[in-house]
Design a protein around this motif. Structure first.
Motif, short mmCIF file in Angstrom:
data_model
loop_
_atom_site.label_atom_id
_atom_site.label_comp_id
_atom_site.label_asym_id
_atom_site.label_seq_id
_atom_site.Cartn_x
_atom_site.Cartn_y
_atom_site.Cartn_z
N VAL A 60 0.86 -1.19 0.00
CA VAL A 60 0.00 0.00 0.00
C VAL A 60 0.89 1.24 0.00
CG1 VAL A 60 -1.76 1.30 1.26
CG2 VAL A 60 -1.86 -1.20 1.21
N ARG A 97 -2.73 0.22 -4.18
CA ARG A 97 -2.67 -1.06 -3.46
C ARG A 97 -2.22 -2.07 -4.51
NH1 ARG A 97 -5.90 -5.32 -3.93
NH2 ARG A 97 -7.35 -4.10 -5.14
N LEU A 130 -14.03 1.85 1.17
CA LEU A 130 -13.16 1.18 2.14
C LEU A 130 -13.22 1.83 3.51
CD1 LEU A 130 -9.72 0.44 0.43
CD2 LEU A 130 -11.13 -1.16 1.70
N ALA A 131 -13.22 3.14 3.54
CA ALA A 131 -13.17 3.88 4.80
C ALA A 131 -13.91 5.20 4.63
CB ALA A 131 -11.72 4.13 5.21
N PHE A 137 -8.67 5.26 6.98
CA PHE A 137 -7.99 4.35 6.06
C PHE A 137 -6.55 4.10 6.51
CE2 PHE A 137 -5.12 3.67 2.52
CZ PHE A 137 -5.65 2.51 1.98
N TYR A 140 -6.47 2.05 9.90
CA TYR A 140 -6.90 0.65 9.86
C TYR A 140 -6.22 -0.17 8.75
CZ TYR A 140 -9.90 -3.45 9.95
OH TYR A 140 -10.36 -4.74 10.04
N TYR A 141 -6.14 0.39 7.55
CA TYR A 141 -5.65 -0.40 6.42
C TYR A 141 -4.14 -0.30 6.17
CZ TYR A 141 -10.46 -1.40 5.24
OH TYR A 141 -11.75 -1.84 5.29
N GLY A 146 -6.40 -4.07 9.12
CA GLY A 146 -7.01 -4.09 7.80
C GLY A 146 -6.04 -4.31 6.66
N TYR A 147 -4.75 -4.16 6.94
CA TYR A 147 -3.75 -4.39 5.89
C TYR A 147 -3.92 -5.79 5.30
CZ TYR A 147 0.66 -4.87 3.43
OH TYR A 147 1.59 -5.08 2.45
N GLU A 149 -6.57 -7.43 4.97
CA GLU A 149 -7.77 -7.49 4.15
C GLU A 149 -7.50 -6.98 2.74
OE1 GLU A 149 -11.03 -5.46 6.10
OE2 GLU A 149 -10.35 -6.23 8.04
N LEU A 150 -6.51 -6.11 2.60
CA LEU A 150 -6.20 -5.52 1.30
C LEU A 150 -5.16 -6.29 0.51
CD1 LEU A 150 -6.00 -1.68 1.95
CD2 LEU A 150 -7.82 -2.97 0.86
#
Length: 175
Positions: A60, A97, A130-131, A137, A140-141, A146-147, A149-150
């Motif tokens: 990401v 991503r 996503l957020a 974002f 969490y990601y 959440g990383y 999940e991506l």
């Protein structure tokens, strides 16, 4: 950007600076000079660029002031079913991503993407939020559970997040 998220970014940037090999899998830029941030950006993105001029964690990557304009070509390839072709000016590509664009709705600040579905993103039939905002974002990601999940959770960035204790869902009340 809330102070806790800004502080976390600064702490991780300092820790990563002590690990020279981290440049292969993570890079947190120093905050941009206020006059280097393009005029007219949404407040969330402007705040992030002032805190970190570009963020990369594993697969990401969020744009820096020098790469933001060059990422906007993705808007030209958005599938017709998405709302992007109808209102191209209402969207902004803020990062990637695994080389696929991450979009910001300029009106709401929400972060959107084309989820993996076995086809290239520009031929996708799904476009999802996503957020609700960029801070959520990032928290969490990019810097949290959440990383996984991506992206596949088998890379060095995921291991680093785990080492830092950032994958615990209970600790995700930063934003």
């Amino acid at each position: 950007m809330i102070p806790e998220l800004r502080q976390l970014i600064e702490e991780l940037r300092a820790d990563l600076a002590d690990q020279p090999a981290s440049l292969a899998w993570a890079e947190f830029g120093e905050g941009a000079a206020i006059d280097a941030v393009p005029v007219g950006l949404p407040a969330d993105l402007r705040d992030l660029l002032l805190a970190a001029d570009g963020l990369r964690g594993g697969r990401v990557e969020l744009a820096s002031t020098s790469t933001l304009a060059g990422m906007q070509y993705h808007l030209d390839y958005a599938p017709d079913f998405s709302s992007i072709p109808e209102d191209r000016a209402g969207w902004l590509v803020v990062g990637t991503r695994s080389d696929e664009p991450i979009f910001m709705d300029r009106g709401t600040g929400a972060i959107w993407y084309f989820p993996p579905n076995g086809t290239e993103w520009f031929m996708s039939d799904a476009f999802e939020e996503l957020a609700p905002d960029l801070g959520s974002f990032v928290d969490y990601y990019l810097l949290g559970p959440g990383y996984a999940e991506l992206t596949p959770a088998d890379d060095r960035w995921f291991a680093y997040l785990d080492e830092q204790g950032l994958l615990d869902e209970d600790d995700e009340d930063v934003t």
